[in-house]
Design a protein around this motif. Sequence first.
Motif, PDB file in Angstrom:
ATOM      1  N   CYS A  29     -22.045  10.599 -17.819  1.00  0.00           N
ATOM      2  CA  CYS A  29     -24.053  10.304 -16.737  1.00  0.00           C
ATOM      3  C   CYS A  29     -24.713  11.671 -15.966  1.00  0.00           C
ATOM      4  O   CYS A  29     -24.727  12.289 -15.676  1.00  0.00           O
ATOM      5  N   PHE A  30     -25.431  11.451 -17.433  1.00  0.00           N
ATOM      6  CA  PHE A  30     -26.277  13.240 -17.377  1.00  0.00           C
ATOM      7  C   PHE A  30     -27.174  13.171 -17.096  1.00  0.00           C
ATOM      8  O   PHE A  30     -28.485  13.123 -16.642  1.00  0.00           O
ATOM      9  N   GLY A  31     -27.447  14.081 -15.189  1.00  0.00           N
ATOM     10  CA  GLY A  31     -28.634  14.426 -15.024  1.00  0.00           C
ATOM     11  C   GLY A  31     -29.415  15.658 -15.187  1.00  0.00           C
ATOM     12  O   GLY A  31     -29.412  16.652 -15.064  1.00  0.00           O
ATOM     13  N   LEU A  32     -31.132  15.069 -15.431  1.00  0.00           N
ATOM     14  CA  LEU A  32     -31.983  16.421 -15.786  1.00  0.00           C
ATOM     15  C   LEU A  32     -32.755  16.855 -14.489  1.00  0.00           C
ATOM     16  O   LEU A  32     -34.061  15.781 -14.432  1.00  0.00           O
ATOM     17  N   GLN A 159     -35.086  -0.435  -1.493  1.00  0.00           N
ATOM     18  CA  GLN A 159     -34.371  -2.278  -2.385  1.00  0.00           C
ATOM     19  C   GLN A 159     -34.239  -1.566  -3.665  1.00  0.00           C
ATOM     20  O   GLN A 159     -33.317  -1.993  -4.386  1.00  0.00           O
ATOM     21  N   SER A 160     -35.544  -2.137  -4.093  1.00  0.00           N
ATOM     22  CA  SER A 160     -34.931  -0.969  -5.780  1.00  0.00           C
ATOM     23  C   SER A 160     -34.350  -0.499  -5.672  1.00  0.00           C
ATOM     24  O   SER A 160     -33.902  -0.104  -7.380  1.00  0.00           O
ATOM     25  N   ARG A 161     -34.744   1.089  -5.068  1.00  0.00           N
ATOM     26  CA  ARG A 161     -34.069   1.730  -6.161  1.00  0.00           C
ATOM     27  C   ARG A 161     -32.471   1.807  -5.576  1.00  0.00           C
ATOM     28  O   ARG A 161     -31.804   2.048  -6.407  1.00  0.00           O
ATOM     29  N   ASN A 162     -32.019   0.818  -4.786  1.00  0.00           N
ATOM     30  CA  ASN A 162     -30.806   0.937  -4.590  1.00  0.00           C
ATOM     31  C   ASN A 162     -29.995   0.008  -5.757  1.00  0.00           C
ATOM     32  O   ASN A 162     -28.890   0.242  -6.134  1.00  0.00           O
ATOM     33  N   ALA A 163     -31.304  -1.169  -5.837  1.00  0.00           N
ATOM     34  CA  ALA A 163     -31.206  -2.008  -7.447  1.00  0.00           C
ATOM     35  C   ALA A 163     -30.769  -1.203  -8.753  1.00  0.00           C
ATOM     36  O   ALA A 163     -29.750  -1.090  -8.704  1.00  0.00           O
ATOM     37  N   ILE A 164     -31.409  -0.467  -8.906  1.00  0.00           N
ATOM     38  CA  ILE A 164     -31.419   0.082  -9.926  1.00  0.00           C
ATOM     39  C   ILE A 164     -30.244   1.406  -9.958  1.00  0.00           C
ATOM     40  O   ILE A 164     -29.825   1.296 -10.698  1.00  0.00           O
ATOM     41  N   PHE A 165     -30.119   2.392  -9.190  1.00  0.00           N
ATOM     42  CA  PHE A 165     -28.801   2.938  -8.707  1.00  0.00           C
ATOM     43  C   PHE A 165     -27.428   1.888  -8.901  1.00  0.00           C
ATOM     44  O   PHE A 165     -27.019   2.266 -10.118  1.00  0.00           O
ATOM     45  N   ASP A 166     -27.884   0.329  -7.843  1.00  0.00           N
ATOM     46  CA  ASP A 166     -26.079   0.186  -8.578  1.00  0.00           C
ATOM     47  C   ASP A 166     -25.587  -0.335  -9.720  1.00  0.00           C
ATOM     48  O   ASP A 166     -24.337  -0.169 -10.853  1.00  0.00           O
ATOM     49  N   TYR A 167     -26.514  -0.557 -10.759  1.00  0.00           N
ATOM     50  CA  TYR A 167     -26.780  -1.422 -11.786  1.00  0.00           C
ATOM     51  C   TYR A 167     -26.330  -0.540 -12.587  1.00  0.00           C
ATOM     52  O   TYR A 167     -25.581  -0.035 -13.702  1.00  0.00           O
ATOM     53  N   LEU A 168     -27.390   0.587 -12.577  1.00  0.00           N
ATOM     54  CA  LEU A 168     -26.757   2.222 -13.514  1.00  0.00           C
ATOM     55  C   LEU A 168     -25.504   2.453 -12.738  1.00  0.00           C
ATOM     56  O   LEU A 168     -24.837   2.940 -14.612  1.00  0.00           O
ATOM     57  N   GLY A 169     -24.659   2.972 -11.825  1.00  0.00           N
ATOM     58  CA  GLY A 169     -23.516   3.029 -11.940  1.00  0.00           C
ATOM     59  C   GLY A 169     -22.627   2.349 -12.394  1.00  0.00           C
ATOM     60  O   GLY A 169     -21.850   3.074 -13.276  1.00  0.00           O
ATOM     61  N   GLN A 170     -22.826   0.979 -12.543  1.00  0.00           N
ATOM     62  CA  GLN A 170     -21.625  -0.069 -12.927  1.00  0.00           C
ATOM     63  C   GLN A 170     -22.143   0.024 -14.416  1.00  0.00           C
ATOM     64  O   GLN A 170     -20.796   0.236 -15.090  1.00  0.00           O
ATOM     65  N   LEU A 171     -22.558  -0.038 -15.202  1.00  0.00           N
ATOM     66  CA  LEU A 171     -23.840   0.322 -16.738  1.00  0.00           C
ATOM     67  C   LEU A 171     -22.571   1.465 -17.598  1.00  0.00           C
ATOM     68  O   LEU A 171     -21.965   1.689 -18.121  1.00  0.00           O
ATOM     69  N   TYR A 184     -36.240  14.363  -7.984  1.00  0.00           N
ATOM     70  CA  TYR A 184     -35.015  13.999  -7.077  1.00  0.00           C
ATOM     71  C   TYR A 184     -33.766  14.706  -6.706  1.00  0.00           C
ATOM     72  O   TYR A 184     -33.262  13.543  -7.301  1.00  0.00           O
ATOM     73  N   MET A 185     -33.676  15.479  -6.215  1.00  0.00           N
ATOM     74  CA  MET A 185     -31.983  16.264  -6.364  1.00  0.00           C
ATOM     75  C   MET A 185     -30.866  15.095  -5.841  1.00  0.00           C
ATOM     76  O   MET A 185     -29.770  15.101  -6.606  1.00  0.00           O
ATOM     77  N   GLU A 186     -31.725  13.711  -4.209  1.00  0.00           N
ATOM     78  CA  GLU A 186     -30.658  13.552  -3.437  1.00  0.00           C
ATOM     79  C   GLU A 186     -29.997  12.725  -4.676  1.00  0.00           C
ATOM     80  O   GLU A 186     -29.330  11.636  -5.536  1.00  0.00           O
ATOM     81  N   GLU A 187     -30.656  12.100  -6.202  1.00  0.00           N
ATOM     82  CA  GLU A 187     -30.695  11.006  -6.524  1.00  0.00           C
ATOM     83  C   GLU A 187     -30.028  12.103  -8.027  1.00  0.00           C
ATOM     84  O   GLU A 187     -28.925  11.078  -8.826  1.00  0.00           O
ATOM     85  N   ALA A 188     -30.142  12.934  -8.528  1.00  0.00           N
ATOM     86  CA  ALA A 188     -29.168  13.400  -9.338  1.00  0.00           C
ATOM     87  C   ALA A 188     -27.722  13.336  -8.543  1.00  0.00           C
ATOM     88  O   ALA A 188     -26.502  13.146  -9.417  1.00  0.00           O
ATOM     89  N   ALA A 189     -27.511  13.923  -7.083  1.00  0.00           N
ATOM     90  CA  ALA A 189     -26.516  14.582  -6.477  1.00  0.00           C
ATOM     91  C   ALA A 189     -25.696  13.229  -6.659  1.00  0.00           C
ATOM     92  O   ALA A 189     -24.283  12.821  -7.186  1.00  0.00           O
ATOM     93  N   ARG A 190     -26.238  12.228  -6.382  1.00  0.00           N
ATOM     94  CA  ARG A 190     -25.587  10.842  -5.914  1.00  0.00           C
ATOM     95  C   ARG A 190     -24.999  10.158  -7.440  1.00  0.00           C
ATOM     96  O   ARG A 190     -23.797   9.482  -7.488  1.00  0.00           O
ATOM     97  N   LEU A 191     -25.557  10.111  -8.808  1.00  0.00           N
ATOM     98  CA  LEU A 191     -25.644   9.433  -9.587  1.00  0.00           C
ATOM     99  C   LEU A 191     -25.063  10.161 -10.994  1.00  0.00           C
ATOM    100  O   LEU A 191     -24.446   9.798 -11.663  1.00  0.00           O
ATOM    101  N   CYS A 192     -25.414  11.456 -10.931  1.00  0.00           N
ATOM    102  CA  CYS A 192     -24.905  12.382 -11.881  1.00  0.00           C
ATOM    103  C   CYS A 192     -23.865  13.113 -12.117  1.00  0.00           C
ATOM    104  O   CYS A 192     -23.491  13.923 -10.823  1.00  0.00           O
ATOM    105  N   SER A 193     -22.301  13.009 -13.498  1.00  0.00           N
ATOM    106  CA  SER A 193     -21.239  13.751 -12.810  1.00  0.00           C
ATOM    107  C   SER A 193     -21.720  15.014 -13.080  1.00  0.00           C
ATOM    108  O   SER A 193     -20.989  16.120 -13.430  1.00  0.00           O
ATOM    109  N   ARG A 194     -22.951  15.242 -14.514  1.00  0.00           N
ATOM    110  CA  ARG A 194     -23.048  16.394 -14.596  1.00  0.00           C
ATOM    111  C   ARG A 194     -24.676  16.755 -14.310  1.00  0.00           C
ATOM    112  O   ARG A 194     -25.221  15.964 -15.024  1.00  0.00           O
ATOM    113  N   ILE A 195     -24.930  18.138 -14.117  1.00  0.00           N
ATOM    114  CA  ILE A 195     -26.477  18.116 -13.966  1.00  0.00           C
ATOM    115  C   ILE A 195     -26.679  18.990 -14.989  1.00  0.00           C
ATOM    116  O   ILE A 195     -26.407  20.568 -14.109  1.00  0.00           O
TER     117      ILE A 195
END
Length: 299
Positions: A29-32, A159-171, A184-195
């Motif tokens: 999961c790569f963050g830009l 609520q929708s943001r968390n639902a999107i994050f949970d789903y992307l994390g699962q996928l 949003y730096m918090e999103e990149a930090a939370r979701l992505c293994s490399r940024i």
Amino acid sequence: MLSIRSITKRFGGFTALDEVSLEISPGECFGLLGPNGAGKTTLMSLIAGLRKPDGGTISPGKSGARASLGLVPQNVALYTDLTAGQNLEIFGKLQGLRGATLRERVGEALEAVQLSERRKDVVKTFSGGMQRRLNLAAALLHRPGLLLCDEPTVGVDPQSRNAIFDYLGQLNRDGLTIIYSTHYMEEAARLCSRIGIIDHGKILALGTLDELLALLPFEDEIIFPNTSETKLFAERMAPHGKLVSENGAQYRFFPQLKLSEFYRRAEELNLPARLFAQQRPTLEAVFLHLTGRTLRDTK
Ligand SMILES: Nc1ncnc2c1ncn2[C@@H]1O[C@H](COP(=O)(O)OP(=O)(O)OP(=O)(O)O)[C@@H](O)[C@H]1O
């Protein structure tokens, strides 16, 4: 492996992407991460094959791994006069699905983005967050190997943001390769293994969160209130690091002097240590260090 080599894209005389190179491994999961206008959407559209670069190559080409690609566009692209179910049926058909498989995938997708109960409702009655979730579901019906998400949470409720994050994390855990663009730096930090940090069409730095934080010349940032009491001290500190005033209420200081020296100088002005909160820096500090601006400044 997706290999992006020395990609350049110009719009007239303006260079939107300048010799961008990236390697994306399968399953990552790569963050830009970059401010508005950095070139994120342009890069996504080149990877998706919607535009052609002026220079450089992207491999494999559209006939290879990129043939199996899902795109979640920055602007919600749905038929708002139709229901959620009808929208997904149209997108599924465009992706080549038919009959029982189509029905099954539409049901699964609505379930995954927690919209099953709204299946028969017209999309224009949905909140922005619900539309975003449906937009994401629409990109995944054909089960692509690579998902491009272009700022999929802009204007989305928590609520929708968390639902999107949970789903992307699962996928992603299930093996989907994701390229996720955000300011949003918090999103990149939370979701992505490399940024990759992008600004003015260039990748300025690339790595894991820890590798990016290690670029900073200090370990902690310091937050203190912006009051008449601290005004003189803030002025004195300004040449010894980067001082950012946040909403006029507090300062965030990225020190370039020793912390012992910082506190000694605060004591000289009778400012007690309790006024200052030290915290581990975030990607915001890395962006500031690399560009001299905050991600928020440049919005
Ligand atoms: N079709 C176009 N014609 C001219 N300039 C363009 C075009 N598309 C993008 N640009 C310019 O290229 C730069 C990069 O835009 P891009 O949309 O890729 O940025 P971004 O990082 O996705 O930011 P945002 O979050 O605002 O979409 C911007 O300065 C933008 O104005």
